[in-house]
Design a protein around this motif. Structure first.
Motif, PDB file in Angstrom:
ATOM      1  N   PHE A 536       0.816  -1.251  -0.078  1.00 48.56           N
ATOM      2  CA  PHE A 536      -0.007   0.144   0.032  1.00 48.56           C
ATOM      3  C   PHE A 536       0.801   1.261  -0.039  1.00 48.56           C
ATOM      4  O   PHE A 536       0.379   2.350  -0.584  1.00 48.56           O
ATOM      5  CB  PHE A 536      -1.049   0.253   1.203  1.00 48.56           C
ATOM      6  N   VAL A 537       2.083   1.257   0.774  1.00 47.22           N
ATOM      7  CA  VAL A 537       2.935   2.212   0.920  1.00 47.22           C
ATOM      8  C   VAL A 537       3.501   2.635  -0.559  1.00 47.22           C
ATOM      9  O   VAL A 537       3.759   3.664  -1.172  1.00 47.22           O
ATOM     10  CB  VAL A 537       3.872   2.367   1.827  1.00 47.22           C
ATOM     11  N   ILE A 538       4.021   1.493  -1.305  1.00 49.55           N
ATOM     12  CA  ILE A 538       4.566   1.481  -2.465  1.00 49.55           C
ATOM     13  C   ILE A 538       3.596   2.240  -3.500  1.00 49.55           C
ATOM     14  O   ILE A 538       3.981   3.010  -4.416  1.00 49.55           O
ATOM     15  CB  ILE A 538       4.896   0.272  -3.135  1.00 49.55           C
ATOM     16  N   ALA A 539       2.126   1.676  -3.320  1.00 48.63           N
ATOM     17  CA  ALA A 539       1.114   2.381  -4.272  1.00 48.63           C
ATOM     18  C   ALA A 539       1.074   3.811  -4.168  1.00 48.63           C
ATOM     19  O   ALA A 539       1.081   4.628  -5.044  1.00 48.63           O
ATOM     20  CB  ALA A 539      -0.161   1.622  -4.259  1.00 48.63           C
ATOM     21  N   GLY A 540       1.124   4.368  -2.654  1.00 48.62           N
ATOM     22  CA  GLY A 540       0.809   5.650  -2.641  1.00 48.62           C
ATOM     23  C   GLY A 540       2.035   6.594  -3.059  1.00 48.62           C
ATOM     24  O   GLY A 540       2.013   7.585  -3.459  1.00 48.62           O
ATOM     25  N   LEU A 541       3.367   5.921  -2.934  1.00 49.90           N
ATOM     26  CA  LEU A 541       4.597   6.824  -3.303  1.00 49.90           C
ATOM     27  C   LEU A 541       4.618   6.883  -5.038  1.00 49.90           C
ATOM     28  O   LEU A 541       5.046   7.853  -5.397  1.00 49.90           O
ATOM     29  CB  LEU A 541       5.750   5.979  -2.887  1.00 49.90           C
ATOM     30  N   LEU A 542       3.849   5.806  -5.607  1.00 48.18           N
ATOM     31  CA  LEU A 542       4.229   5.858  -7.109  1.00 48.18           C
ATOM     32  C   LEU A 542       3.190   6.916  -7.428  1.00 48.18           C
ATOM     33  O   LEU A 542       3.509   7.712  -8.460  1.00 48.18           O
ATOM     34  CB  LEU A 542       3.737   4.513  -7.483  1.00 48.18           C
ATOM     35  N   THR A 543       2.055   7.057  -6.818  1.00 49.41           N
ATOM     36  CA  THR A 543       1.131   8.201  -7.217  1.00 49.41           C
ATOM     37  C   THR A 543       1.626   9.404  -6.874  1.00 49.41           C
ATOM     38  O   THR A 543       1.661  10.520  -7.697  1.00 49.41           O
ATOM     39  CB  THR A 543      -0.274   7.790  -6.493  1.00 49.41           C
ATOM     40  N   LEU A 544       2.375   9.612  -5.769  1.00 51.12           N
ATOM     41  CA  LEU A 544       3.003  10.852  -5.194  1.00 51.12           C
ATOM     42  C   LEU A 544       4.248  11.109  -6.388  1.00 51.12           C
ATOM     43  O   LEU A 544       4.326  12.308  -6.720  1.00 51.12           O
ATOM     44  CB  LEU A 544       3.773  10.868  -4.014  1.00 51.12           C
ATOM     45  N   PHE A 545       4.832  10.024  -6.764  1.00 40.95           N
ATOM     46  CA  PHE A 545       5.801  10.527  -7.892  1.00 40.95           C
ATOM     47  C   PHE A 545       5.270  11.057  -9.111  1.00 40.95           C
ATOM     48  O   PHE A 545       5.516  12.110  -9.697  1.00 40.95           O
ATOM     49  CB  PHE A 545       6.654   9.424  -8.134  1.00 40.95           C
ATOM     50  N   GLU A 546       4.018  10.282  -9.569  1.00 40.09           N
ATOM     51  CA  GLU A 546       3.349  11.041 -10.875  1.00 40.09           C
ATOM     52  C   GLU A 546       2.721  12.452 -10.597  1.00 40.09           C
ATOM     53  O   GLU A 546       2.870  13.075 -11.310  1.00 40.09           O
ATOM     54  CB  GLU A 546       2.291  10.038 -11.219  1.00 40.09           C
ATOM     55  N   VAL A 547       2.225  12.744  -9.106  1.00 46.21           N
ATOM     56  CA  VAL A 547       1.773  14.104  -9.306  1.00 46.21           C
ATOM     57  C   VAL A 547       2.753  15.157  -8.899  1.00 46.21           C
ATOM     58  O   VAL A 547       2.248  16.273  -9.129  1.00 46.21           O
ATOM     59  CB  VAL A 547       0.561  14.060  -8.334  1.00 46.21           C
ATOM     60  N   THR A 548       3.517  14.905  -8.461  1.00 49.45           N
ATOM     61  CA  THR A 548       4.815  15.797  -8.042  1.00 49.45           C
ATOM     62  C   THR A 548       5.871  15.754  -8.965  1.00 49.45           C
ATOM     63  O   THR A 548       6.640  16.738  -8.919  1.00 49.45           O
ATOM     64  CB  THR A 548       5.156  15.592  -6.509  1.00 49.45           C
TER      65      THR A 548
END
Length: 734
Positions: A536-548
């Motif tokens: 779940f943390v990996i998924a959140g970090l990947l989304t953070l990378f995409e949006v930031t």
């Protein structure tokens, strides 16, 4: 202990405290015998305070007083000599020749509180437990591996599951009897047998026929293993056919009258997100979008949504989304933020945007820890009464919001009779805004203003009430869900503060010696992480990378993926075990789950993680991990796809029109808006000078000093464009 590396699947949803039919409680006993208290008393906020001395101090203390878990500390002053889960408990049971009485729950579970007050605070029942058993208490949120294993056994033995969970174990940890909530004595709540009867019966059986009990326990364990091995057959086969079968299964079980699924109504965000994707399938009678939007509308208007302060309760006890079980969980609210955001992209419904904003505001206002992470949950109870904090009588609304009271009572159907206990009302939309305004002969704009202002007056007034208990654990997995939801919603609705909150939560995740931990409570680090924490943390970090476009998030996601692979991967059969080897050594079975319950399985989330990471890094080894995972679970998913709708998101991605997207250049808001305002479920976005991490960023720069979009598929790109309309066309093209 012996370990079985098998796939364990929950065959029914396990989604909340189990509620019995009646609510009468027996009288408390008058006499108590003290238990041993080898540990010094610690001052703390205690939920259970029946046993106090003349100075107001608890009479009893047990080993749970030293634990960090709020749930375990709630039981630190029971007259039961509880011990935490671990090797010492099993060694004690073996040394004393006693069975183990395992009790699993969580701190915001209403019926866990009921059983605690009825049984665990009863000195006579406590004496039975202390003299006949080693009593072990587990917080299911800190030890999801223990919880899911024994929940499987409970379902096999009792035919249903829920919390509190009560399991009789041999000293080797194998279950031989199990139940959920049990009334304290015969006759209580109409019970044919009480908890005290079961305690005597099973300890006597263990004493007089230990070999027979052990043999029965081994049969239960073997039955669990055998039943789950039957699900491990074949591969996925035709992914598109599996997706269509899932849609058909959800259509056939859909409640067309009240919307959603089941008699009691639970939010199922993964199902909603799957249906938003399935709406484009070319199959007969495809009502996927209708099922998704009708269910979202029903939840947003119903009592499951906290109209006063935002956020969603755990579930409703009725089929019409009306009367909730009032606890609030971080994971529900995080996943619903994501689902409503995607639904807004698909439909542009103002209701969905409002639900997202109010739910995010609730999390940021009430559930955020000072360090940046998010707390786990709040209770259903306050002042020992379920729902008391959340419900309203007409006179309370009149006093709190006199100017808006008539509008509020009309719209939410508040009457003297009420819809809850004692004439109180759970607020839920009784009619449309338009009809309510017409009934009061008020312009719709004025009526809407009165509702908004009135709800804020109610919120301010409600803040003066005694609040429900807050479970202040910061759980990595659940925070991963919140990071993903806040980052994605912040991107879609152009709310940079939400993205900043997601990044702050990521920075606050508990770690130790470079490794992720399960939780942190008031600065005390919890056990080592589980596979869902990583996934779940990996998924959140990947989304953070995409949006930031901040490469630090991608680097960290890659590091965590390597740690997950090293400690949890099944190198022989593919997929990921629930726990690492250390935790697995404490259990008779090492689990590997794909089935989605109230929270998705780690493997379901990890499928899409591997797809995204492999695409970003153009990494063939990660593609191999992805294929291994599908091979491990594909047959089970193909046989029952509606039970793994989170994994279907990854299968849908592989069967769809996935794209790699680059937006290059400054001031690219018009191009970015194409992604914000449209529902494109299958793309990876990369930006910035990060070609060392994302090879396909190489050479994709702004052309002619203008923001430029590149849309690629399998790393083959269409002509770059500066025009939002052309960008949108390329995104929609197969």
């Amino acid at each position: 202990m012996r370990h079985f590396q098998v796939l364990l699947v929950l065959t029914t949803f396990v989604v909340g405290c189990e509620k019995p039919r009646t609510v009468a409680a027996p009288a408390a006993p008058d006499v108590a015998k003290p238990v041993e208290a080898p540990i010094p008393y610690e001052e703390r906020d205690d939920y259970h305070t029946r046993h106090l001395d003349e100075a107001g101090k608890p009479k009893y203390v047990n080993a749970l007083a030293l634990e960090a878990s709020p749930y375990l500390r709630q039981h630190a002053h029971n007259p039961v000599n509880w011990v935490p889960w671990g090797a010492e408990a099993f060694a004690q049971a073996k040394a004393q020749g006693r069975p183990i009485l395992l009790s699993i729950g969580y701190s915001t579970c209403h019926w866990c509180h009921v059983m605690a007050e009825e049984s665990f605070e009863d000195p006579e029942i406590a004496e039975l437990m202390n003299t006949r058993y080693v009593a072990v208490k587990v917080d299911r949120e800190e030890r999801p591996d223990v919880d899911s294993l024994y929940m499987t056994a409970v379902q096999r033995i009792a035919g249903r599951g829920g919390w509190p969970m009560t399991v009789w174990l041999t000293p080797d940890g194998e279950p031989f009897h199990a139940a959920t909530y049990i009334p304290p004595r015969k006759g209580a709540r109409g019970a044919q047998k009480g908890f005290d009867d079961f305690l005597i019966e099973w300890s006597d059986k263990f004493a007089t026929d230990p070999s027979g009990v052990v043999a029965a326990a081994k049969r239960v364990t073997a039955d669990v293993i055998r039943s789950q091995q039957l699900n491990m057959r074949g591969g996925l086969g035709d992914g598109r056919r599996t997706l269509e079968l899932a849609l058909d299964m959800l259509q056939r079980s859909y409640d067309a009258t009240n919307h959603g699924w089941g008699r009691q109504k639970f939010p199922m965000p993964s199902r909603i997100r799957f249906l938003l994707r399935a709406a484009r399938y070319d199959v007969a009678e495809n009502n996927a979008l209708d099922m998704a939007t009708q269910t979202l509308d029903a939840m947003a208007r119903g009592g499951i949504f906290d109209h006063v302060a935002g956020g969603f309760h755990r579930y409703t006890t009725d089929p019409a989304w009306g009367i909730p079980h009032f606890e609030k969980m971080l994971y529900d609210n995080a996943m619903l933020i994501r689902a409503y955001t995607e639904a807004w992209q698909r439909t542009k419904s103002p209701l969905y945007a409002e639900v997202v904003r109010r739910t995010v505001e609730y999390l940021l206002r009430e559930m955020r820890a000072p360090e940046g992470g998010f707390y786990a949950a709040t209770d259903a109870d306050s002042e020992r009464e379920e729902g008391k904090f959340f419900v309203w009588t007409p006179s309370e609304i009149d006093a709190a919001a006199p100017k808006q009271a008539e509008a509020l009572k009309t719209y939410f159907g508040v009457t003297a009779r009420g819809n809850f206990e004692g004439g109180a009302t759970v607020l839920r939309a009784a009619m449309s805004m338009k009809d309510a305004a017409a009934g009061l002969e008020m312009p719709i704009a004025d009526f809407e203003t009165q509702i908004v202002e009135g709800l804020e007056e109610l919120r301010v007034a409600r803040e003066k009430r005694i609040h429900p208990h807050l479970d202040d654990k910061v759980i990595s997995a659940w925070n991963g869900l919140a990071i993903d939801a806040l980052a994605y919603a912040g991107f879609v609705f152009a709310e940079s503060a939400w993205i900043d909150a997601a990044a702050a939560a990521a920075a606050a995740l508990p770690t130790e010696k470079g490794l992720l931990r399960r939780s942190v409570t008031s600065g005390r680090i919890g056990p080592s992480a589980f596979a869902d924490d990583y996934a779940f943390v990996i998924a959140g970090l990947l989304t953070l990378f995409e949006v930031t476009a901040d490469a630090a998030h991608l680097r960290r996601a890659s590091l965590l993926q390597a740690q997950l692979d090293a400690g949890y991967r099944d190198v022989q059969a593919g997929g990921y075990f629930v726990s690492n080897a250390q935790h697995a050594s404490e259990l008779p079975v090492r689990q590997k789950l794909y089935y989605d319950g109230a929270i998705p399985s780690a493997n379901s989330v990890e499928l899409l993680n591997l797809i995204r990471l492999a695409t970003l890094r153009d990494d063939r080894e990660l593609v191999g991990r992805r294929d291994e995972l599908l091979a491990a679970f594909g047959g089970s998913v193909a046989a029952n796809p509606a039970g793994a709708t989170e994994m279907l998101l990854g299968i849908d991605w592989l069967a769809g029109d996935a794209k790699e997207v680059v937006i290059a250049g400054e001031s690219a808001e018009a191009l970015t808006a194409v992604l914000r305002e449209n529902f494109f479920p299958h793309y990876i976005l990369a930006r910035g000078p990060h070609a060392a991490l994302v090879p396909w960023l190489e050479g994709k720069v702004a052309r002619n000093d203008r923001p430029t979009a590149y849309v690629c598929r399998a790393y083959t790109c269409k002509l770059p464009t500066h025009e939002p309309a052309e960008f949108a066309r390329q995104m929609r093209a197969p």
